[in-house]
Structure formats: C-alpha cells, structure tokens
Write a protein that holds these residues in place. Structure first.
Motif, PDB file in Angstrom:
ATOM      1  N   MET A   1      -4.940  10.734  15.347  1.00  0.00           N
ATOM      2  CA  MET A   1      -4.935   9.212  14.484  1.00  0.00           C
ATOM      3  C   MET A   1      -3.479   9.220  13.875  1.00  0.00           C
ATOM      4  SD  MET A   1      -6.111   6.209  13.162  1.00  0.00           S
ATOM      5  CE  MET A   1      -5.942   5.390  11.458  1.00  0.00           C
ATOM      6  N   LYS A   2      -2.496   8.335  13.934  1.00  0.00           N
ATOM      7  CA  LYS A   2      -1.310   8.344  13.392  1.00  0.00           C
ATOM      8  C   LYS A   2      -1.617   8.158  11.863  1.00  0.00           C
ATOM      9  CE  LYS A   2       1.254   7.154  17.124  1.00  0.00           C
ATOM     10  NZ  LYS A   2       2.173   6.227  17.709  1.00  0.00           N
ATOM     11  N   GLN A   3      -0.649   8.451  10.838  1.00  0.00           N
ATOM     12  CA  GLN A   3      -0.767   8.139   9.501  1.00  0.00           C
ATOM     13  C   GLN A   3       0.684   7.849   9.053  1.00  0.00           C
ATOM     14  OE1 GLN A   3      -2.680  11.734   7.787  1.00  0.00           O
ATOM     15  NE2 GLN A   3      -4.317  10.244   6.951  1.00  0.00           N
ATOM     16  N   LEU A   4       0.474   7.005   7.968  1.00  0.00           N
ATOM     17  CA  LEU A   4       1.990   6.736   7.434  1.00  0.00           C
ATOM     18  C   LEU A   4       2.250   7.505   6.095  1.00  0.00           C
ATOM     19  CD1 LEU A   4       2.033   2.858   7.788  1.00  0.00           C
ATOM     20  CD2 LEU A   4       3.764   4.476   8.842  1.00  0.00           C
ATOM     21  N   ILE A   5       2.913   8.594   5.957  1.00  0.00           N
ATOM     22  CA  ILE A   5       3.106   9.596   4.992  1.00  0.00           C
ATOM     23  C   ILE A   5       4.461   9.526   4.674  1.00  0.00           C
ATOM     24  CG2 ILE A   5       2.412  11.780   4.184  1.00  0.00           C
ATOM     25  CD1 ILE A   5       0.561  12.241   6.228  1.00  0.00           C
ATOM     26  N   ASP A   6       4.685   9.112   3.260  1.00  0.00           N
ATOM     27  CA  ASP A   6       5.958   9.170   3.055  1.00  0.00           C
ATOM     28  C   ASP A   6       6.464  10.462   2.475  1.00  0.00           C
ATOM     29  OD1 ASP A   6       5.399   9.704   0.404  1.00  0.00           O
ATOM     30  OD2 ASP A   6       5.799   7.597  -0.359  1.00  0.00           O
ATOM     31  N   ARG A   7       8.017  10.513   2.083  1.00  0.00           N
ATOM     32  CA  ARG A   7       8.502  11.740   1.725  1.00  0.00           C
ATOM     33  C   ARG A   7       7.825  12.456   0.603  1.00  0.00           C
ATOM     34  NH1 ARG A   7      14.066   9.631  -0.045  1.00  0.00           N
ATOM     35  NH2 ARG A   7      12.932   7.888  -0.519  1.00  0.00           N
ATOM     36  N   GLY A 258       2.593   7.520  -8.167  1.00  0.00           N
ATOM     37  CA  GLY A 258       2.448   8.709  -7.421  1.00  0.00           C
ATOM     38  C   GLY A 258       1.272   8.887  -6.559  1.00  0.00           C
ATOM     39  N   THR A 259       0.533   7.744  -6.595  1.00  0.00           N
ATOM     40  CA  THR A 259      -0.833   7.481  -5.955  1.00  0.00           C
ATOM     41  C   THR A 259      -0.685   6.271  -5.041  1.00  0.00           C
ATOM     42  OG1 THR A 259      -1.987   6.676  -7.793  1.00  0.00           O
ATOM     43  CG2 THR A 259      -2.155   8.977  -7.406  1.00  0.00           C
ATOM     44  N   CYS A 260       0.533   5.589  -5.031  1.00  0.00           N
ATOM     45  CA  CYS A 260       0.699   4.340  -4.189  1.00  0.00           C
ATOM     46  C   CYS A 260       0.433   4.757  -2.906  1.00  0.00           C
ATOM     47  CB  CYS A 260       2.005   3.925  -4.551  1.00  0.00           C
ATOM     48  SG  CYS A 260       2.153   2.106  -3.682  1.00  0.00           S
ATOM     49  N   SER A 261      -0.440   3.655  -2.272  1.00  0.00           N
ATOM     50  CA  SER A 261      -0.756   3.812  -0.717  1.00  0.00           C
ATOM     51  C   SER A 261      -0.670   2.323  -0.100  1.00  0.00           C
ATOM     52  CB  SER A 261      -2.339   4.037  -0.839  1.00  0.00           C
ATOM     53  OG  SER A 261      -3.028   3.187  -1.617  1.00  0.00           O
ATOM     54  N   ARG A 262       0.178   1.545  -0.650  1.00  0.00           N
ATOM     55  CA  ARG A 262       0.374   0.092  -0.176  1.00  0.00           C
ATOM     56  C   ARG A 262       1.747  -0.380   0.482  1.00  0.00           C
ATOM     57  NH1 ARG A 262      -1.271  -3.070  -5.666  1.00  0.00           N
ATOM     58  NH2 ARG A 262      -3.669  -2.337  -5.506  1.00  0.00           N
ATOM     59  N   MET A 263       1.430  -1.037   1.245  1.00  0.00           N
ATOM     60  CA  MET A 263       2.776  -1.797   2.023  1.00  0.00           C
ATOM     61  C   MET A 263       2.631  -3.132   1.772  1.00  0.00           C
ATOM     62  SD  MET A 263       4.544   0.376   3.713  1.00  0.00           S
ATOM     63  CE  MET A 263       5.391  -0.721   4.882  1.00  0.00           C
ATOM     64  N   ARG A 264       3.796  -3.867   1.718  1.00  0.00           N
ATOM     65  CA  ARG A 264       3.731  -5.494   1.745  1.00  0.00           C
ATOM     66  C   ARG A 264       4.260  -5.956   2.776  1.00  0.00           C
ATOM     67  NH1 ARG A 264       2.928  -3.615  -3.707  1.00  0.00           N
ATOM     68  NH2 ARG A 264       1.855  -5.344  -4.897  1.00  0.00           N
ATOM     69  N   LEU A 265       3.720  -7.050   3.295  1.00  0.00           N
ATOM     70  CA  LEU A 265       4.448  -7.774   4.470  1.00  0.00           C
ATOM     71  C   LEU A 265       4.585  -9.267   3.705  1.00  0.00           C
ATOM     72  CD1 LEU A 265       4.944  -8.122   7.061  1.00  0.00           C
ATOM     73  CD2 LEU A 265       2.834  -8.764   7.844  1.00  0.00           C
ATOM     74  N   THR A 266       5.780  -9.669   3.821  1.00  0.00           N
ATOM     75  CA  THR A 266       6.106 -10.985   3.218  1.00  0.00           C
ATOM     76  C   THR A 266       5.710 -11.998   4.331  1.00  0.00           C
ATOM     77  OG1 THR A 266       8.425 -11.131   3.971  1.00  0.00           O
ATOM     78  CG2 THR A 266       8.011 -10.241   1.796  1.00  0.00           C
ATOM     79  N   SER A 267       5.884 -13.512   4.120  1.00  0.00           N
ATOM     80  CA  SER A 267       5.352 -14.529   4.730  1.00  0.00           C
ATOM     81  C   SER A 267       6.238 -14.772   6.050  1.00  0.00           C
ATOM     82  CB  SER A 267       5.310 -15.818   3.974  1.00  0.00           C
ATOM     83  OG  SER A 267       6.435 -16.122   3.466  1.00  0.00           O
ATOM     84  N   THR A 268       7.359 -14.007   6.031  1.00  0.00           N
ATOM     85  CA  THR A 268       8.563 -14.235   6.921  1.00  0.00           C
ATOM     86  C   THR A 268       8.709 -13.052   7.719  1.00  0.00           C
ATOM     87  OG1 THR A 268      10.384 -13.672   5.203  1.00  0.00           O
ATOM     88  CG2 THR A 268       9.707 -16.108   5.632  1.00  0.00           C
ATOM     89  N   GLU A 270       9.172  -9.502   6.497  1.00  0.00           N
ATOM     90  CA  GLU A 270       9.705  -8.446   5.925  1.00  0.00           C
ATOM     91  C   GLU A 270       8.683  -7.237   5.286  1.00  0.00           C
ATOM     92  OE1 GLU A 270      11.913  -9.865   2.669  1.00  0.00           O
ATOM     93  OE2 GLU A 270      13.443 -10.956   3.806  1.00  0.00           O
ATOM     94  N   LEU A 271       9.112  -6.197   5.597  1.00  0.00           N
ATOM     95  CA  LEU A 271       7.972  -5.081   5.017  1.00  0.00           C
ATOM     96  C   LEU A 271       8.615  -4.516   3.797  1.00  0.00           C
ATOM     97  CD1 LEU A 271       7.158  -2.895   8.130  1.00  0.00           C
ATOM     98  CD2 LEU A 271       5.551  -4.178   6.514  1.00  0.00           C
ATOM     99  N   ARG A 272       8.064  -4.408   2.667  1.00  0.00           N
ATOM    100  CA  ARG A 272       8.410  -4.036   1.552  1.00  0.00           C
ATOM    101  C   ARG A 272       7.457  -2.977   1.191  1.00  0.00           C
ATOM    102  NH1 ARG A 272      12.306  -7.142  -1.399  1.00  0.00           N
ATOM    103  NH2 ARG A 272      12.996  -8.646  -0.069  1.00  0.00           N
ATOM    104  N   ALA A 273       8.184  -1.864   1.043  1.00  0.00           N
ATOM    105  CA  ALA A 273       7.289  -0.628   0.788  1.00  0.00           C
ATOM    106  C   ALA A 273       7.144  -0.287  -0.835  1.00  0.00           C
ATOM    107  CB  ALA A 273       7.745   0.806   1.362  1.00  0.00           C
ATOM    108  N   CYS A 274       7.957  -1.034  -1.673  1.00  0.00           N
ATOM    109  CA  CYS A 274       7.897  -0.649  -2.962  1.00  0.00           C
ATOM    110  C   CYS A 274       8.235  -2.155  -3.604  1.00  0.00           C
ATOM    111  CB  CYS A 274       8.902   0.562  -3.462  1.00  0.00           C
ATOM    112  SG  CYS A 274       8.489   0.536  -5.400  1.00  0.00           S
ATOM    113  N   ILE A 303       8.452   3.222   5.379  1.00  0.00           N
ATOM    114  CA  ILE A 303       7.872   4.356   4.750  1.00  0.00           C
ATOM    115  C   ILE A 303       8.838   5.355   4.439  1.00  0.00           C
ATOM    116  CG2 ILE A 303       6.288   6.032   5.191  1.00  0.00           C
ATOM    117  CD1 ILE A 303       4.863   3.746   3.909  1.00  0.00           C
ATOM    118  N   GLY A 304       9.520   5.638   5.399  1.00  0.00           N
ATOM    119  CA  GLY A 304      10.695   6.827   5.272  1.00  0.00           C
ATOM    120  C   GLY A 304      11.722   6.445   4.097  1.00  0.00           C
TER     121      GLY A 304
END
Ligand code: SAM
Ligand code: SF4
Length: 327
Positions: A1-7, A258-268, A270-274, A303-304
């Motif tokens: 299973m793939k995972q989204l792991i950041d730097r 340091g423990t953030c595990s969230r992404m955000r997707l806007t209504s149009t 856009e992916l916002r990682a922070c 994520i990168g």
C-alpha cells in the motif's frame, strides 16, 4: 500500500475538502462583512470529481475525510455527496464541519447518508455575543441543529469554540458546566493569523490556551483523558464524573505541526498541504480530465513540498482565509 510520507517523516491519512467558499455567516475572524470573492460555479468540483479524487487519495493512504467550507451545507444536495463518499470510496471516516444554521433541515438526510461525525463551530452560549461575532447568526437555530443531529444519532457532537481574550473568555465555566451535563466534546481553539484572523483586535484577541488549560487543571481539577478523542490535534481533558469532555487546540502555544497528517482540497481543486502557506498544487485539470495518474502526481508533489510547519509565532501571516482553505 502506498503512503504519503513527507520530507519530515509525517504520514498523511486525512483530508479536508472544501465544497464551497460561500457562507451564510460572516465571523469576524474568518470573513469580511462583504464576504470573499467566490469561485465561479463552473470552477467548482462536481460531486463525481470529488469522489474520483478521494478514491485516488484512498490508494495513497488517506482514509479520513472531513467535508467543510465555507459553509458546506450551502452546497446543494450535500447529503448526496456524503452518501457517495461512504459508498463509492474506501474512506473509513467521513465527517462534517458546519456552523449548523442549516443542520436541523439536513440532519436526518446526513445520518441516512452514513455521515460518521459532525463538528459544530459555536463561539458563544450568549445570543447577543453569537450574533456579534458572526455578524448576524441566531444562536437558537444552531441549538436546534445540534439537537436534531443528536436525535438522529450523530452524537457525540463536537463543538469548536474559538476563544478570544476580552470577548468570550468569561464563558469558560459555562462550557465546562455543559460538558458536566451532556455527552459533548467542547474543543477550545486558538485564533490563527489567517485571513481576517490576522486583523482582529476590535472584538477580541488571541488567547493562550496552553496557559488556560494549565490553570484549569489547578483550579477545576481537569484531568487528562487517555485514548483517542479524535484523530486531530486536540488534547482532551475532563472534569471527573463529567459526561462530556474538553479539548484544547493550540496551534500557537503548543505547536503540533510535527504530527500533522492532513491535506486540504479546495472547492476548485487546489491541493494545500499546509494551511499556513499560500503555496498549492492545482490538480483541477487532472481531475477534469479524469487523469488518475495526474491526480496522484499532484498529491505526491504537494506532500514533497510541504513545509515543516508554520512560523506564526514569529509574525508570519497567512493571506488566504479559512473559508477558502477549508478550515
Ligand atoms: N463554516 C463552517 C464552520 O464554521 O464550522 C466550516 C468552515 S470554518 C472556516 C471552519 C473552522 O475554521 C471554524 O471552526 C472556525 O472557527 C475556524 N476558523 C476560521 N477562521 C479562523 C481563524 N482565523 N483562526 C482559527 N480558527 C478559524
Ligand atoms: Fe462562515 Fe465558518 Fe467562516 Fe464563520 S467560520 S464565516 S461560519 S466559514
């Protein structure tokens, strides 16, 4: 299973999806009185496009979805989207954040659609103050929404309360009393310097909730509650014997980047990682093309590029408001 792991080694398993940037309130810390420039209707992701994006996110390990806005219940047929997310994706938890003005009307349909959880934002127990901070909200309507949601089995409800010094910080005992009597989680939140929140001052200002929590442990005998009160950043406490609990969300006084595990997707699309940075990856074209690889590449890129964390404590201000970001 793939995972989204950041730097920084953070694994991402949650996504907030804003389904509209419109709102029926104008909370001082979130929206100017004139509202914000809303995305044209044709740029809004359709329910099918949202579901397709969530299915890609599921394959990357994101299985907790929160639907938000703006005011998500302003989006026509929102319960249908909840049903689609429950039936057509592998999300284990689908929740909603709302100001509850329209909750009474939609509670039953939301429960039938399989909604797992609802968070209600409510900053004051006093009608005049609620009206003041929201510019025209009617507190009684919110309570009717909370009662309707409880009746249809969406309990325990979480209430998010933004505490502002000099505005509503004298209501803390009343909130504690509410948790004594009801199985409800009241989560106190700190003001963040995002959008209008960076310009506050006339109504109330930032309140340090780590200091407040320490004081309440001393004076009210609050005890830390073990176990999970949710997947988010709140630390939970309770008064011994109380039916409900209190959460403290402290993005500034006890940073949890340091423990953030969230992404955000806007209504149009856009992916916002922070949420603290205006930087984003626009995946709307890939979504419109139905290009799953392109969508996945967007997640990987966002994520990168995710920064280690905000720098609000040193004066950083985030320009884009919470209603667009998907708070
Ligand atoms: N309209 C819905 C609601 O109010 O629940 C969902 C969207 S609203 C942007 C989500 C959350 O963001 C609310 O709980 C609100 O209090 C919070 N929020 C908005 N602006 C904020 C700020 N500057 N600082 C902290 N929280 C903020
Ligand atoms: Fe609307 Fe929620 Fe922002 Fe208040 S906090 S103005 S209810 S989007």
């Amino acid at each position: 299973m793939k995972q989204l792991i950041d730097r920084f080694g953070r694994v991402h398993n949650a996504m907030r999806i804003s389904v509209t940037d419109k709102c029926n309130l104008r909370c001082h810390y979130c929206m100017p009185v004139t509202g914000v420039a809303c995305a044209p209707r044709e740029q809004l992701l359709s329910f099918e496009q949202i579901v397709a994006t969530v299915r890609v996110a599921n394959r990357l390990g994101i299985d907790r979805i929160r639907v938000t806005g703006g005011e998500p219940l302003l989006r026509r047929e929102l319960p249908a989207l909840i049903g689609m997310l429950k039936r057509e994706t592998d999300s284990t938890n689908v929740s909603l954040t709302t100001n509850a003005l329209l909750l009474e009307r939609h509670a039953e349909a939301l429960a039938e659609a399989g909604l797992d959880r609802v968070n209600v934002s409510l900053d004051s127990l006093r009608p005049d103050r609620f009206e003041k901070i929201t510019r025209h909200g009617v507190l009684e309507t919110v309570w009717r929404g909370i009662e309707a949601a409880t009746r249809v089995g969406l309990a325990p409800i979480k209430i998010n309360t933004l505490l502002l010094s000099g505005f509503n910080d004298d209501e803390i005992d009343d909130w504690i009393e509410l948790t004594m009597q009801h199985d409800i989680s009241v989560r106190f939140m700190e003001l963040m310097p995002i959008g209008e929140g960076a310009k506050m001052g006339d109504i109330g200002g930032y309140l340090n909730l780590t200091e407040l929590k320490d004081r309440l442990v001393e004076t009210r005998g609050l005890v830390a509650l073990g176990g999970d009160g949710g997947n988010g950043p709140a630390c939970y406490y309770g008064v011994p014997g109380a039916k409900g609990k209190l959460g403290f969300i402290t993005p500034l006084s006890n940073k949890y980047c340091g423990t953030c595990s969230r992404m955000r997707l806007t209504s149009t699309g856009e992916l916002r990682a922070c949420l603290a940075f205006d930087k984003h990856v626009d995946i709307s074209e890939a979504i419109r093309r139905g290009d799953e690889e392109g969508i996945e590449a967007g997640f990987v890129r966002a994520i990168g590029e995710k920064p280690a964390g905000h720098n609000w404590e040193n004066g950083q201000v985030t320009r884009i408001g919470m209603s667009t970001l998907g708070g």
